[in-house]
Scaffold this motif. Structure first.
Motif, PDB file in Angstrom:
ATOM      1  N   ALA A   1       0.914  -1.148   0.000  1.00 42.87           N
ATOM      2  CA  ALA A   1       0.000   0.000   0.000  1.00 42.87           C
ATOM      3  C   ALA A   1       0.951   1.193   0.000  1.00 42.87           C
ATOM      4  CB  ALA A   1      -0.906  -0.035   1.206  1.00 42.87           C
ATOM      5  N   SER A   2       0.961   2.017   1.072  1.00 47.07           N
ATOM      6  CA  SER A   2       2.003   3.043   1.121  1.00 47.07           C
ATOM      7  C   SER A   2       3.323   2.432   1.585  1.00 47.07           C
ATOM      8  CB  SER A   2       1.562   4.185   2.036  1.00 47.07           C
ATOM      9  OG  SER A   2       1.180   3.662   3.284  1.00 47.07           O
ATOM     10  N   HIS A   3       3.223   1.286   2.288  1.00 45.84           N
ATOM     11  CA  HIS A   3       4.423   0.555   2.699  1.00 45.84           C
ATOM     12  C   HIS A   3       4.251  -0.891   2.267  1.00 45.84           C
ATOM     13  CE1 HIS A   3       5.737   3.831   5.305  1.00 45.84           C
ATOM     14  NE2 HIS A   3       4.458   3.984   5.601  1.00 45.84           N
ATOM     15  N   ALA A   4       5.324  -1.668   2.380  1.00 44.88           N
ATOM     16  CA  ALA A   4       5.210  -3.086   2.059  1.00 44.88           C
ATOM     17  C   ALA A   4       4.368  -3.763   3.133  1.00 44.88           C
ATOM     18  CB  ALA A   4       6.591  -3.717   1.991  1.00 44.88           C
ATOM     19  N   LEU A   5       3.340  -4.515   2.724  1.00 46.69           N
ATOM     20  CA  LEU A   5       2.500  -5.246   3.682  1.00 46.69           C
ATOM     21  C   LEU A   5       2.931  -6.703   3.760  1.00 46.69           C
ATOM     22  CD1 LEU A   5      -0.955  -3.764   2.705  1.00 46.69           C
ATOM     23  CD2 LEU A   5       0.538  -3.075   4.574  1.00 46.69           C
TER      24      LEU A   5
ATOM     25  N   PRO B   1       3.487  -1.682   9.576  1.00 44.23           N
ATOM     26  CA  PRO B   1       4.215  -1.718   8.306  1.00 44.23           C
ATOM     27  C   PRO B   1       5.143  -0.511   8.107  1.00 44.23           C
ATOM     28  CG  PRO B   1       1.963  -2.394   7.948  1.00 44.23           C
ATOM     29  CD  PRO B   1       2.059  -1.958   9.390  1.00 44.23           C
ATOM     30  N   SER B   2       4.766   0.662   8.646  1.00 42.04           N
ATOM     31  CA  SER B   2       5.613   1.834   8.426  1.00 42.04           C
ATOM     32  C   SER B   2       6.802   1.872   9.381  1.00 42.04           C
ATOM     33  CB  SER B   2       4.782   3.103   8.589  1.00 42.04           C
ATOM     34  OG  SER B   2       4.250   3.157   9.892  1.00 42.04           O
ATOM     35  N   GLU B   3       6.787   1.019  10.391  1.00 42.55           N
ATOM     36  CA  GLU B   3       7.850   1.071  11.405  1.00 42.55           C
ATOM     37  C   GLU B   3       8.768  -0.138  11.354  1.00 42.55           C
ATOM     38  OE1 GLU B   3       5.184   0.920  14.708  1.00 42.55           O
ATOM     39  OE2 GLU B   3       5.393   3.047  15.153  1.00 42.55           O
ATOM     40  N   ARG B   4       8.648  -0.953  10.301  1.00 45.28           N
ATOM     41  CA  ARG B   4       9.452  -2.169  10.282  1.00 45.28           C
ATOM     42  C   ARG B   4      10.936  -1.836  10.280  1.00 45.28           C
ATOM     43  NH1 ARG B   4       5.649  -5.523   6.141  1.00 45.28           N
ATOM     44  NH2 ARG B   4       3.928  -5.686   7.620  1.00 45.28           N
TER      45      ARG B   4
ATOM     46  N   ILE C   1      -4.332  -1.668  -2.410  1.00 56.34           N
ATOM     47  CA  ILE C   1      -3.261  -2.622  -2.131  1.00 56.34           C
ATOM     48  C   ILE C   1      -2.914  -3.352  -3.427  1.00 56.34           C
ATOM     49  CG2 ILE C   1      -2.609  -4.694  -0.842  1.00 56.34           C
ATOM     50  CD1 ILE C   1      -4.309  -3.654   1.444  1.00 56.34           C
ATOM     51  N   ARG C   2      -1.650  -3.256  -3.822  1.00 58.81           N
ATOM     52  CA  ARG C   2      -1.223  -3.802  -5.113  1.00 58.81           C
ATOM     53  C   ARG C   2      -0.273  -4.977  -4.919  1.00 58.81           C
ATOM     54  NH1 ARG C   2       0.406   1.086  -4.466  1.00 58.81           N
ATOM     55  NH2 ARG C   2       2.575   0.503  -4.805  1.00 58.81           N
ATOM     56  N   VAL C   3      -0.380  -5.929  -5.857  1.00 54.89           N
ATOM     57  CA  VAL C   3       0.609  -7.005  -5.912  1.00 54.89           C
ATOM     58  C   VAL C   3       1.790  -6.426  -6.681  1.00 54.89           C
ATOM     59  CG1 VAL C   3       1.144  -9.312  -6.782  1.00 54.89           C
ATOM     60  CG2 VAL C   3      -1.158  -8.794  -5.935  1.00 54.89           C
ATOM     61  N   THR C   4       2.943  -6.253  -6.008  1.00 52.63           N
ATOM     62  CA  THR C   4       4.076  -5.625  -6.686  1.00 52.63           C
ATOM     63  C   THR C   4       5.113  -6.642  -7.144  1.00 52.63           C
ATOM     64  OG1 THR C   4       4.892  -5.106  -4.478  1.00 52.63           O
ATOM     65  CG2 THR C   4       3.920  -3.308  -5.723  1.00 52.63           C
ATOM     66  N   ALA C   5       5.008  -7.856  -6.649  1.00 50.84           N
ATOM     67  CA  ALA C   5       5.905  -8.908  -7.137  1.00 50.84           C
ATOM     68  C   ALA C   5       5.321 -10.255  -6.769  1.00 50.84           C
ATOM     69  CB  ALA C   5       7.297  -8.755  -6.531  1.00 50.84           C
ATOM     70  N   GLY C   6       5.738 -11.275  -7.487  1.00 52.50           N
ATOM     71  CA  GLY C   6       5.361 -12.634  -7.145  1.00 52.50           C
ATOM     72  C   GLY C   6       4.056 -13.071  -7.775  1.00 52.50           C
ATOM     73  N   SER C   7       3.669 -14.299  -7.480  1.00 50.23           N
ATOM     74  CA  SER C   7       2.476 -14.865  -8.097  1.00 50.23           C
ATOM     75  C   SER C   7       1.714 -15.743  -7.110  1.00 50.23           C
ATOM     76  CB  SER C   7       2.885 -15.711  -9.316  1.00 50.23           C
ATOM     77  OG  SER C   7       3.746 -16.751  -8.879  1.00 50.23           O
ATOM     78  N   ILE C   8       0.432 -15.935  -7.418  1.00 51.65           N
ATOM     79  CA  ILE C   8      -0.402 -16.871  -6.664  1.00 51.65           C
ATOM     80  C   ILE C   8      -0.986 -17.827  -7.695  1.00 51.65           C
ATOM     81  CG2 ILE C   8      -2.442 -17.152  -5.209  1.00 51.65           C
ATOM     82  CD1 ILE C   8      -2.135 -14.151  -4.462  1.00 51.65           C
TER      83      ILE C   8
ATOM     84  N   MET D   1      -8.007 -15.071  -2.362  1.00 47.78           N
ATOM     85  CA  MET D   1      -9.424 -14.990  -2.748  1.00 47.78           C
ATOM     86  C   MET D   1      -9.666 -13.910  -3.810  1.00 47.78           C
ATOM     87  SD  MET D   1     -11.778 -16.962  -1.530  1.00 47.78           S
ATOM     88  CE  MET D   1     -13.390 -16.135  -1.482  1.00 47.78           C
ATOM     89  N   GLY D   2      -8.634 -13.157  -4.159  1.00 48.03           N
ATOM     90  CA  GLY D   2      -8.834 -12.047  -5.085  1.00 48.03           C
ATOM     91  C   GLY D   2      -9.669 -10.949  -4.461  1.00 48.03           C
ATOM     92  N   LEU D   3      -9.538 -10.762  -3.166  1.00 49.64           N
ATOM     93  CA  LEU D   3     -10.371  -9.783  -2.452  1.00 49.64           C
ATOM     94  C   LEU D   3      -9.509  -8.738  -1.742  1.00 49.64           C
ATOM     95  CD1 LEU D   3     -13.056 -12.117  -0.794  1.00 49.64           C
ATOM     96  CD2 LEU D   3     -13.381 -10.591  -2.751  1.00 49.64           C
ATOM     97  N   LEU D   4      -8.415  -8.338  -2.372  1.00 50.76           N
ATOM     98  CA  LEU D   4      -7.578  -7.325  -1.729  1.00 50.76           C
ATOM     99  C   LEU D   4      -8.323  -5.988  -1.695  1.00 50.76           C
ATOM    100  CD1 LEU D   4      -4.021  -8.015  -3.140  1.00 50.76           C
ATOM    101  CD2 LEU D   4      -4.817  -8.306  -0.790  1.00 50.76           C
ATOM    102  N   PRO D   5      -8.244  -5.288  -0.568  1.00 52.75           N
ATOM    103  CA  PRO D   5      -8.911  -3.984  -0.498  1.00 52.75           C
ATOM    104  C   PRO D   5      -8.310  -3.033  -1.532  1.00 52.75           C
ATOM    105  CG  PRO D   5      -8.081  -4.671   1.661  1.00 52.75           C
ATOM    106  CD  PRO D   5      -7.538  -5.636   0.661  1.00 52.75           C
ATOM    107  N   PRO D   6      -9.090  -2.047  -1.979  1.00 50.30           N
ATOM    108  CA  PRO D   6      -8.569  -1.088  -2.947  1.00 50.30           C
ATOM    109  C   PRO D   6      -7.323  -0.394  -2.382  1.00 50.30           C
ATOM    110  CG  PRO D   6     -10.842  -0.558  -2.313  1.00 50.30           C
ATOM    111  CD  PRO D   6     -10.457  -1.782  -1.556  1.00 50.30           C
TER     112      PRO D   6
END
Lengths: 318, 321
Positions: free
Chosen positions: B17-21, B276-279, B60-67, B53-58
């Protein structure tokens, strides 16, 4: 159930009844919290444990019976005495996110009870500093809002709010149920410490039997508004008398890989609460005819009280 | 004897999202297997499930990898294809049955809708299938329950209805996201029995999301422990619980109230779960880890394969040479 040790009880309930909409929520409930001890209220949702806690501190009133604080009936406390009682007994709720005002800073959350009880500003500041240290928080937190701190920190703030007034009795309603596993242990240790350091008397509401075993001296096991068993936790856990206490214990997962899930007698989920008799009878695999006819009276055996016509540890018949 | 195409293969999945989740999550699930995803809040376990499930909230992007579900990369399919996949290939039971069910429709209407949509059945047939579905989750008065609304059911009954809905189209994979967390202990045991029995008779694979390691021990074949959006350890349940490889897994197991002794303080994990922002740099668990060394904060350890599983820790990196 029995009025044991009424003399040293700091808080006790005597034959309490609460109902709502014609449905009985507490039925002839008695308890006794001994000074410096921890009393657990155990049961599933709908068992009445939270209602009992709220009634015990005067936030709900009982239709019959009475709650006594140091031997005096709550209903007779007036004016300054009532105010003192409200300072003496503090309630910590399960979900600190819901119980802390989202628009108030931690500072004003902690100041409010002190100002209500007319502690002056200077002393209030001192007490807040001291209490924060006791619950393991730094003063940096004072200017934060509840959403700006973590769940564990919020629960510490909720504890601090209860402790600034220097109470004798703390009511903890599922105090760690909303916290992460790694945070639970921190808060539980903090509670252990506080109880000892401040010699607090505690009402501890929990559904997790491990926690009850760790924390409580005695416990009430409740089912649908009725105390089905009461005693010292080691006795209750080692030799449950009531079939419901046994069922609860059987449901505890051992956490040993490969062990099957516990086999428990099926709950008839659509069961209707019986009009008469033992409320647990429809789920009970030991029920006999009389169980459906009347509520079993409280019986004492070796310091444990229970309500059952056919208890688990019946003396052997030859 | 590993099937060349597992039912589910998550490979290097990274979500932002704004950070890596989620970061480089690898998971594999064979048909009929039970995999438990264990983690605290913010670990990414529910996010992983929603991605499958293909139900990611708006946002949130898949930036790498696959399912991959049965060999098909579902991070690249459109909504029309998702409607075919959801329910049949993968289905989900949510934690909050009250918010997952529609409060203004009867149970019968909601359940029948599934059969009418998926199998193009008429009203009467769909209702009769709904009745069977409720009987299948051991609701004795299925007929009466069809007419009830969600608020008229107990939490345990609602969760049964949710399971009936999720299993309506016989999915290959069922995802259960903390399905018993909000329930009483005796009801929890019943729902777990129900799920495991249904799994036995219908043969689906189960991705079970929970924070409760004790529960995992009884139901899962394999366990993946997530922390701060990463898989820290993965392996056979018995191995992970009896011989945890990661310090975080060990700490989690130790801090369970069930392993404590009366009158003694519980072993704790200091600090808080980072958002996520403090990792922190390097190993995300480093600052809380009792076995950490200076180099833990220098680089993120790789997920190293062990004999039967994997572990993301510099100590495991050393062992594997």
């Amino acid at each position: 159930m029995r009025r044991t040790k009424v003399a040293d009880a700091i808080l006790s309930g005597h034959n309490l009844y609460v109902s709502r909409g014609g449905r009985s929520i507490l039925q002839d409930v008695s308890f006794s919290l001994v000074q410096g001890k921890t009393l657990g209220f155990v049961g599933e949702s709908g068992s009445g444990k939270t209602t009992l806690a709220l009634t015990s501190v005067g936030l709900l009133s009982s239709e019959q019976g009475e709650v006594r604080y140091k031997g005096r009936s709550l209903s007779r406390l007036k004016g300054q005495d009532l105010k003192d009682f409200r300072r003496t007994v503090q309630y910590v709720f399960q979900d600190p996110f819901a119980s802390l005002d989202p628009l108030q800073t931690v500072r004003s959350i902690l100041q409010e009870p002190l100002f209500i009880h007319r502690v002056d500003r200077k002393e209030a500041a001192g007490r807040i500093r001291q209490t924060l240290e006791e619950v393991g928080l730094g003063e940096w937190i004072l200017d934060r809002l509840p959403h700006q701190i973590s769940g564990g920190q919020r629960q510490r703030v909720a504890l601090a709010r209860a402790l600034v007034l220097d109470p004798d009795i703390l009511v903890l309603d599922e105090p760690v149920a909303a916290l992460d596993v790694s945070i639970q242990a921190q808060v539980l240790n903090l509670l252990q410490d506080l109880i000892q350091r401040r010699s607090l008397s505690l009402l501890f509401i929990a559904h997790d039997l491990h926690l009850v075993h760790l924390f409580c001296d005695r416990a009430l096991v409740m089912y649908r508004g009725l105390v089905v068993e009461e005693g010292h936790v080691t006795d209750l856990f080692a030799r449950p008398n009531h079939p419901y206490t046994r069922l609860l214990l059987q449901s505890v997962l051992s956490g040993i890989p490969g062990e099957p899930l516990p086999e428990i007698s099926p709950v008839d989920s659509e069961e209707i609460l019986p009009d008469s008799g033992c409320p647990f009878a429809p789920r009970c695999n030991r029920r006999i005819d009389i169980c459906k006819q009347r509520v079993p009276p409280a019986e004492n055996r070796d310091g444990v009280a229970f309500r059952c016509f056919r208890p688990e540890n019946e003396p052997k018949r030859s | 004897m590993i099937d060349p195409t597992p039912l589910l293969r998550i490979d290097g999945l990274t979500l932002h999202a704004s950070h890596a989740l989620l970061e480089e999550v690898d998971l594999t699930l064979q048909p009929g297997e039970v995999l438990a995803l264990v983690g605290e809040s913010g670990s990414g376990k529910s996010m992983t499930a929603h991605a499958v499930m293909g139900l990611l909230p708006p946002g949130i992007r898949v930036t790498a990898g696959s399912i991959e579900l049965k060999g098909e990369d579902v991070t690249r399919v459109d909504e029309a294809r998702w409607r075919q996949i959801r329910g049949r290939t993968v289905s989900m039971v949510f934690q909050e049955s009250m918010s997952a069910l529609n409060p203004v429709l009867s149970i019968g209407t909601q359940l029948a809708e599934i059969f009418r949509q998926r199998e193009d059945l008429g009203k009467r047939e769909a209702l009769s299938r709904s009745r069977d579905a409720l009987a299948g989750v051991r609701i004795h008065d299925a007929e009466g329950t069809l007419r009830l609304f969600p608020h008229e059911l107990s939490g345990g009954m609602r969760q049964r209805v949710m399971i009936a809905m999720a299993l309506a189209a016989h999915p290959d994979l069922l995802i259960a996201d903390e399905p018993t967390t909000a329930l009483d202990v005796t009801v929890q045991t019943e729902i777990l029995h129900l799920l495991m029995d249904a799994k036995k008779s219908l043969g689906f694979a189960l991705l079970f999301i929970t924070h409760d390691l004790s529960l995992v021990a009884h139901i899962a074949d394999r366990v993946a422990v997530l922390y701060a959006g990463m898989v820290m350890e993965e392996g056979a349940t018995e191995q992970v619980i009896h011989h945890p490889a990661h310090p975080y897994t060990r700490a989690l197991l130790r801090s369970r109230p069930s392993s404590a002794t009366r009158g003694r303080p519980l072993p704790t994990i200091p600090g808080n779960v980072p958002s996520p922002s403090e990792r922190p740099p390097g190993c995300p668990f480093g600052p809380r880890c009792e076995e950490s060394e200076p180099r833990c904060s220098e680089h993120l350890p790789l997920l190293v394969s062990l004999q039967d599983g994997a572990c993301r820790c510099i100590h495991a990196e050393n062992q594997s040479g």
